[in-house]
Design a protein around this motif. Sequence first.
Motif, short mmCIF file in Angstrom:
data_model
loop_
_atom_site.label_atom_id
_atom_site.label_comp_id
_atom_site.label_asym_id
_atom_site.label_seq_id
_atom_site.Cartn_x
_atom_site.Cartn_y
_atom_site.Cartn_z
N SER A 1 -3.43 1.61 -32.30
CA SER A 1 -3.64 0.29 -31.70
C SER A 1 -2.43 -0.15 -30.90
CB SER A 1 -3.92 -0.75 -32.79
OG SER A 1 -5.10 -0.46 -33.46
N TYR B 1 0.29 -8.09 -31.92
CA TYR B 1 -1.14 -8.13 -31.63
C TYR B 1 -1.51 -9.46 -30.97
CZ TYR B 1 -1.56 -4.06 -34.60
OH TYR B 1 -1.42 -2.81 -35.14
N LYS C 1 -2.25 1.70 -27.62
CA LYS C 1 -3.19 1.10 -26.66
C LYS C 1 -2.61 -0.18 -26.06
CE LYS C 1 -7.85 -0.71 -26.29
NZ LYS C 1 -9.06 -1.10 -27.02
N LYS D 1 -5.82 -8.03 -37.89
CA LYS D 1 -5.10 -6.76 -37.88
C LYS D 1 -3.85 -6.81 -38.75
CE LYS D 1 -6.78 -4.29 -34.18
NZ LYS D 1 -7.14 -2.92 -34.25
N SER E 1 -2.89 1.57 -37.03
CA SER E 1 -2.06 0.61 -36.29
C SER E 1 -1.23 1.30 -35.23
CB SER E 1 -1.14 -0.15 -37.25
OG SER E 1 -1.89 -0.98 -38.08
#
Length: 159
Positions: free
Chosen positions: A81, A137, A84, A143, A78
Amino acid sequence: MKYIINHKIFILFLTVIWCILCGSFSILTVAQGFLFSSFAVFISCHIPGGAQFLHSINISFFMFIRFIFILFIDIYSSTFSIFKLIFTSNISPRLVPIKTTLNNEWSIFFLANAITLTPGTVTVNRKGNKLLILTTYPEKSDKIINKELVKALRKGVKH
């Protein structure tokens, strides 16, 4: 001493959480976590209703280890992620209601805390087995909760 022996798995869990939050697994940090966790359990056993609540927990040691392992993997994956999402400016905070398949109070407690420990998600509210999650997210509910984490909790925490 009997409190430490009776609640060794819970104290281990609290110690691991302490180390994660401190960002270190040095001997000093582990010792501090163990002392603070033991003290918290000791105090909890002496407040009204605390002893019955702590005695209601029954955790399988191996499933607990599996839960921690899956949680570590979730935290690190995570983190990447979220990096990103930050670099692509694709963050869209929103509240997501999620109904878990867990019915055990302790399982839901551990799941809610695991969600909060994972970057990009925070457990905001809980009613029964329904959780309200604040997430960054964009439009991906998969997720938020790892199915393997829920499976480990279902098998490892008995009421």
